[in-house]
Design an enzyme around this catalytic site. Structure first.
Site, PDB file in Angstrom:
ATOM      1  N   ARG A  66      -4.727   8.077  20.323  1.00 14.05           N
ATOM      2  CA  ARG A  66      -5.132   6.900  19.552  1.00 14.05           C
ATOM      3  C   ARG A  66      -6.556   6.460  19.921  1.00 14.05           C
ATOM      4  O   ARG A  66      -7.312   6.001  19.067  1.00 14.05           O
ATOM      5  CB  ARG A  66      -4.120   5.771  19.731  1.00 14.05           C
ATOM      6  CG  ARG A  66      -2.789   6.130  19.046  1.00 14.05           C
ATOM      7  CD  ARG A  66      -1.784   5.010  19.096  1.00 14.05           C
ATOM      8  NE  ARG A  66      -2.168   3.887  18.269  1.00 14.05           N
ATOM      9  CZ  ARG A  66      -2.049   3.832  16.943  1.00 14.05           C
ATOM     10  NH1 ARG A  66      -1.581   4.866  16.272  1.00 14.05           N
ATOM     11  NH2 ARG A  66      -2.399   2.745  16.283  1.00 14.05           N
TER      12      ARG A  66
ATOM     13  N   HIS B 189      -3.708  10.559  11.262  1.00 16.15           N
ATOM     14  CA  HIS B 189      -2.584   9.713  11.672  1.00 16.15           C
ATOM     15  C   HIS B 189      -2.272  10.037  13.120  1.00 16.15           C
ATOM     16  O   HIS B 189      -2.350  11.192  13.539  1.00 16.15           O
ATOM     17  CB  HIS B 189      -1.344  10.016  10.820  1.00 16.15           C
ATOM     18  CG  HIS B 189      -0.083   9.461  11.408  1.00 16.15           C
ATOM     19  ND1 HIS B 189       0.336   8.171  11.173  1.00 16.15           N
ATOM     20  CD2 HIS B 189       0.834  10.009  12.248  1.00 16.15           C
ATOM     21  CE1 HIS B 189       1.467   7.958  11.835  1.00 16.15           C
ATOM     22  NE2 HIS B 189       1.788   9.063  12.495  1.00 16.15           N
TER      23      HIS B 189
ATOM     24  N   PHE C 284       0.801  -1.227   0.000  1.00 15.92           N
ATOM     25  CA  PHE C 284       0.000   0.000   0.000  1.00 15.92           C
ATOM     26  C   PHE C 284       0.834   1.279   0.000  1.00 15.92           C
ATOM     27  O   PHE C 284       0.274   2.381  -0.034  1.00 15.92           O
ATOM     28  CB  PHE C 284      -0.954   0.015   1.207  1.00 15.92           C
ATOM     29  CG  PHE C 284      -0.255  -0.043   2.540  1.00 15.92           C
ATOM     30  CD1 PHE C 284       0.292   1.096   3.120  1.00 15.92           C
ATOM     31  CD2 PHE C 284      -0.146  -1.249   3.221  1.00 15.92           C
ATOM     32  CE1 PHE C 284       0.931   1.045   4.353  1.00 15.92           C
ATOM     33  CE2 PHE C 284       0.498  -1.320   4.454  1.00 15.92           C
ATOM     34  CZ  PHE C 284       1.037  -0.163   5.015  1.00 15.92           C
TER      35      PHE C 284
END
Length: 141
Positions: A87, A117, A59
């Site tokens: 997160r 991210h 990817f």
């Protein structure tokens, strides 16, 4: 009290949806302080360097293309347990698996265009923060 820092990137898909403010509000409500921020268009070289750990993954090229497809908002977040706290706010990498109310569940389209991210460890956070920010660009609050 031990403070941690983590790197957060609001990716091109979320920037295009004009949800930077919504995401920042979630950071602040969770006790994450924004101590540095940049709005920028990544170059291919920057994206390839940042994601170099994935260079041999199938990817990689698609990820780089996506990350240079539009501007991103990059920030350093600070709090106790900043990496885990950030997160948790993001949710699972695949938005289909993300818990309701998480950033990815609410704003992401797919595993490829997953809104944001976040550093995955304190050690990687230090490396990632230094990739985008000089120490002089991080303001103590």
């Amino acid at each position: 009290m031990v403070l941690e820092r983590t790197l957060s990137i609001i990716k091109p898909d979320a920037v295009a949806k004009n949800v930077i403010g919504d995401i920042y509000s979630r950071f602040e409500k969770a006790g994450l302080k924004i101590v540095a921020a940049k709005y920028k268009q990544l170059s291919r070289r920057e994206a390839e360097g940042f994601y170099a750990v994935h260079r041999d993954r199938p990817f990689f090229n698609a990820l780089v293309e996506f990350m240079i497809s539009g501007p991103v908002m990059i920030q350093v977040l600070e709090s106790e347990n900043a990496v885990a706290r950030h997160r948790e706010l993001l949710g699972a990498t695949n938005p289909k698996d993300a818990a309701p109310g998480t950033i990815r569940a609410d704003f992401a389209e797919s595993i490829e265009a997953n809104a944001a991210h976040g550093s995955d460890s304190v050690e990687n956070a230090a490396i990632e923060v230094a990739y985008f920010f000089a120490a002089t660009e991080i303001i103590l609050r």
